[in-house]
Design an enzyme around this catalytic site. Structure first.
Site, PDB file in Angstrom:
ATOM      1  N   ASP A  37       0.850  -1.201   0.000  1.00  0.00           N
ATOM      2  CA  ASP A  37       0.000   0.000   0.000  1.00  0.00           C
ATOM      3  C   ASP A  37       0.880   1.244   0.000  1.00  0.00           C
ATOM      4  OD1 ASP A  37      -3.248   0.170   0.707  1.00  0.00           O
ATOM      5  OD2 ASP A  37      -2.139   2.050   1.029  1.00  0.00           O
ATOM      6  N   ASP A  63       4.057   2.716  -4.273  1.00  0.00           N
ATOM      7  CA  ASP A  63       3.066   3.390  -5.121  1.00  0.00           C
ATOM      8  C   ASP A  63       3.001   2.579  -6.408  1.00  0.00           C
ATOM      9  OD1 ASP A  63       1.773   4.986  -6.974  1.00  0.00           O
ATOM     10  OD2 ASP A  63       2.817   6.830  -6.415  1.00  0.00           O
ATOM     11  N   VAL A  64       1.866   1.957  -6.666  1.00  0.00           N
ATOM     12  CA  VAL A  64       1.775   1.042  -7.820  1.00  0.00           C
ATOM     13  C   VAL A  64       1.868   1.774  -9.158  1.00  0.00           C
ATOM     14  CG1 VAL A  64       0.409  -0.685  -6.569  1.00  0.00           C
ATOM     15  CG2 VAL A  64      -0.761   1.064  -7.929  1.00  0.00           C
ATOM     16  N   ASN A  90      -5.368  -4.668  -6.784  1.00  0.00           N
ATOM     17  CA  ASN A  90      -6.604  -4.066  -6.278  1.00  0.00           C
ATOM     18  C   ASN A  90      -6.518  -2.554  -6.043  1.00  0.00           C
ATOM     19  OD1 ASN A  90      -9.194  -4.073  -4.450  1.00  0.00           O
ATOM     20  ND2 ASN A  90      -7.535  -3.273  -3.186  1.00  0.00           N
ATOM     21  N   TYR A 155     -12.007   7.366 -14.460  1.00  0.00           N
ATOM     22  CA  TYR A 155     -12.224   6.153 -13.655  1.00  0.00           C
ATOM     23  C   TYR A 155     -12.834   5.051 -14.516  1.00  0.00           C
ATOM     24  CZ  TYR A 155     -13.693   3.207  -9.730  1.00  0.00           C
ATOM     25  OH  TYR A 155     -13.860   2.141  -8.859  1.00  0.00           O
ATOM     26  N   LYS A 159     -11.326   1.395 -15.757  1.00  0.00           N
ATOM     27  CA  LYS A 159     -11.954   0.139 -15.331  1.00  0.00           C
ATOM     28  C   LYS A 159     -12.353  -0.719 -16.530  1.00  0.00           C
ATOM     29  CE  LYS A 159     -11.359   0.846 -10.969  1.00  0.00           C
ATOM     30  NZ  LYS A 159     -10.389   0.032 -10.212  1.00  0.00           N
TER      31      LYS A 159
HETATM   32  N1  NAD Z   1     -15.702   1.000  -2.869  1.00  0.00           N
HETATM   33  C1  NAD Z   1     -16.411   0.795  -3.948  1.00  0.00           C
HETATM   34  O1  NAD Z   1     -17.638   1.034  -3.961  1.00  0.00           O
HETATM   35  C2  NAD Z   1     -15.751   0.257  -5.191  1.00  0.00           C
HETATM   36  C3  NAD Z   1     -16.572  -0.116  -6.266  1.00  0.00           C
HETATM   37  C4  NAD Z   1     -15.991  -0.627  -7.417  1.00  0.00           C
HETATM   38  C5  NAD Z   1     -14.616  -0.776  -7.487  1.00  0.00           C
HETATM   39  N2  NAD Z   1     -13.829  -0.411  -6.436  1.00  0.00           N
HETATM   40  C6  NAD Z   1     -12.379  -0.599  -6.578  1.00  0.00           C
HETATM   41  O2  NAD Z   1     -11.882  -1.310  -5.469  1.00  0.00           O
HETATM   42  C7  NAD Z   1     -10.489  -1.051  -5.313  1.00  0.00           C
HETATM   43  C8  NAD Z   1     -10.175  -0.766  -3.855  1.00  0.00           C
HETATM   44  O3  NAD Z   1     -10.775   0.451  -3.494  1.00  0.00           O
HETATM   45  P1  NAD Z   1     -11.552   0.641  -2.112  1.00  0.00           P
HETATM   46  O4  NAD Z   1     -12.963   0.895  -2.439  1.00  0.00           O
HETATM   47  O5  NAD Z   1     -11.200  -0.415  -1.163  1.00  0.00           O
HETATM   48  O6  NAD Z   1     -10.961   2.065  -1.657  1.00  0.00           O
HETATM   49  P2  NAD Z   1     -10.015   2.458  -0.419  1.00  0.00           P
HETATM   50  O7  NAD Z   1      -9.633   3.868  -0.695  1.00  0.00           O
HETATM   51  O8  NAD Z   1     -10.685   2.147   0.860  1.00  0.00           O
HETATM   52  O9  NAD Z   1      -8.771   1.502  -0.593  1.00  0.00           O
HETATM   53  C9  NAD Z   1      -7.840   1.674  -1.619  1.00  0.00           C
HETATM   54  C10 NAD Z   1      -6.462   1.310  -1.115  1.00  0.00           C
HETATM   55  O10 NAD Z   1      -5.518   1.523  -2.182  1.00  0.00           O
HETATM   56  C11 NAD Z   1      -4.416   2.253  -1.663  1.00  0.00           C
HETATM   57  N3  NAD Z   1      -3.780   3.031  -2.745  1.00  0.00           N
HETATM   58  C12 NAD Z   1      -4.236   4.159  -3.342  1.00  0.00           C
HETATM   59  N4  NAD Z   1      -3.360   4.592  -4.263  1.00  0.00           N
HETATM   60  C13 NAD Z   1      -2.331   3.717  -4.260  1.00  0.00           C
HETATM   61  C14 NAD Z   1      -1.121   3.626  -4.987  1.00  0.00           C
HETATM   62  N5  NAD Z   1      -0.784   4.549  -5.902  1.00  0.00           N
HETATM   63  N6  NAD Z   1      -0.290   2.599  -4.733  1.00  0.00           N
HETATM   64  C15 NAD Z   1      -0.608   1.664  -3.790  1.00  0.00           C
HETATM   65  N7  NAD Z   1      -1.731   1.705  -3.066  1.00  0.00           N
HETATM   66  C16 NAD Z   1      -2.586   2.722  -3.291  1.00  0.00           C
HETATM   67  C17 NAD Z   1      -5.011   3.121  -0.575  1.00  0.00           C
HETATM   68  O11 NAD Z   1      -4.046   3.589   0.352  1.00  0.00           O
HETATM   69  C18 NAD Z   1      -6.040   2.195   0.049  1.00  0.00           C
HETATM   70  O12 NAD Z   1      -5.481   1.422   1.085  1.00  0.00           O
HETATM   71  C19 NAD Z   1     -10.181   0.094  -6.267  1.00  0.00           C
HETATM   72  O13 NAD Z   1      -9.562  -0.404  -7.434  1.00  0.00           O
HETATM   73  C20 NAD Z   1     -11.547   0.661  -6.593  1.00  0.00           C
HETATM   74  O14 NAD Z   1     -11.587   1.317  -7.840  1.00  0.00           O
HETATM   75  C21 NAD Z   1     -14.372   0.109  -5.301  1.00  0.00           C
END
Ligand code: NAD
Length: 281
Positions: A37, A63-64, A90, A155, A159
């Site tokens: 992360d 940072d990915v 993810n 976004y 996706k």
């Molecule tokens: N929450 C939703 O409703 C939802 C719906 C569809 C898809 N998603 C997808 O799920 C995935 C996870 O998101 P989430 O909802 O858990 O959000 P979140 O913000 O709670 O978690 C995302 C995590 O990714 C980390 N992160 C952000 N940028 C980063 C980087 N450059 N390098 C490494 N880590 C990084 C953050 O620190 C965090 O821990 C994402 O790809 C998001 O697009 C989420």
């Protein structure tokens, strides 16, 4: 992959939200998990919480959207666990505005994390999964927004890219004994709406005026996310999806009619030209 116990997984965005849900579910199944992360504080907290349940977990900050950091994180995984079997790409951010609110930095940030981070994850970890000959699995987190696009924002574009990449890789990697699933969540209770907390300085937020329609839409999304599905449930689904080699992992059927409507529109496009003969030559 039927027998997960004893295998090793690398999970990006593993410190919170869906990533932490996946890491927890895998750890409970006896998988050794390297959480990756960008957010050190959240990572430390996640590791402490998981270790309290006797999970075999480790963490690495990266940072990915920076390939070198992802490479170093892969090396850290090998140094800690020897081999890696499961890759969960993810990490993602809810960045980028709609038409009229685009900025180059927002496109670059969103594409960098949501798409290039996934592509590089596959490029770096694919050969590491192949080399031990025990097979493996890749899960890429897209979104239901990877199948239905309500707006032309960065976004959704990223996706769709992750869905396309995953579908293509599934066919390519099956003969190499690597399964590929794409996770397309609906609304999940996470901090995705506050993604800007992790926006690196090299992608400054240049947006001068936020159109009111966008602000309104964001508030609707925030409300839906706040009352969304528990990320731990999503983690359990992902574990099941890996065990069953599911091509698509959905979290609920809310948007199925919208996907149907999209397919119907695509079919209409074919119907319009079905009986026409393209000019020769
Ligand atoms: N929450 C939703 O409703 C939802 C719906 C569809 C898809 N998603 C997808 O799920 C995935 C996870 O998101 P989430 O909802 O858990 O959000 P979140 O913000 O709670 O978690 C995302 C995590 O990714 C980390 N992160 C952000 N940028 C980063 C980087 N450059 N390098 C490494 N880590 C990084 C953050 O620190 C965090 O821990 C994402 O790809 C998001 O697009 C989420």
């Amino acid at each position: 992959m039927k027998d997960l116990a004893g295998k090793t997984a690398f999970v990006t965005g593993g410190a919170s939200g869906i990533g932490l849900g996946i890491a927890s579910a895998l750890a409970q199944a006896g998988v050794k998990v390297m959480l990756c992360d960008i957010e050190q504080g959240a990572l430390d907290k996640a590791l402490a919480g998981l270790r309290a349940t006797n999970a075999d977990v480790a963490g690495v900050v990266a940072d990915v959207s920076l390939k070198d950091e992802l490479r170093k994180a892969a090396q850290a995984t090998l140094d800690t666990y020897g081999d890696v079997h499961i890759l969960v790409n993810n990490a993602g951010v809810g960045g980028g505005g709609s038409y009229g609110a685009w900025t180059d930095a927002s496109w670059d940030w969103t594409i960098g994390v949501n798409l290039m981070g996934v592509i590089w994850g596959v490029e770096i970890f694919g050969p590491l999964i192949e080399r031990h000959g025990q097979g493996g699995h890749i899960v890429n987190t897209a979104s239901i927004a990877g199948l239905i696009s309500g707006s032309g924002n960065a976004y959704n574009v990223t996706k769709y890219g992750v869905v396309s990449l995953s579908e293509g890789l599934r066919a390519e990697l099956a003969p190499r004994n690597i399964g590929v699933s794409v996770l397309c969540p609906g609304f999940i209770r996470t901090r995705i709406v506050d993604s800007a907390r992790n926006r690196p300085d090299r992608f400054p937020d240049q947006q001068q005026v936020r159109p009111s329609a966008e602000a309104e839409w964001l508030e609707t999304v925030r409300a839906r996310v706040e009352t969304g599905i528990d990320p731990r449930y999503v983690g359990d689904l992902v574990r099941e999806g890996i065990e069953g080699d599911w091509p698509y992992i959905f979290t609920d059927a809310e948007f199925e009619p919208v996907v149907d409507a999209r397919f119907a529109m695509i079919k209409q496009g074919f119907d319009r030209i079905r009986d026409r003969t393209p000019p020769a030559g």
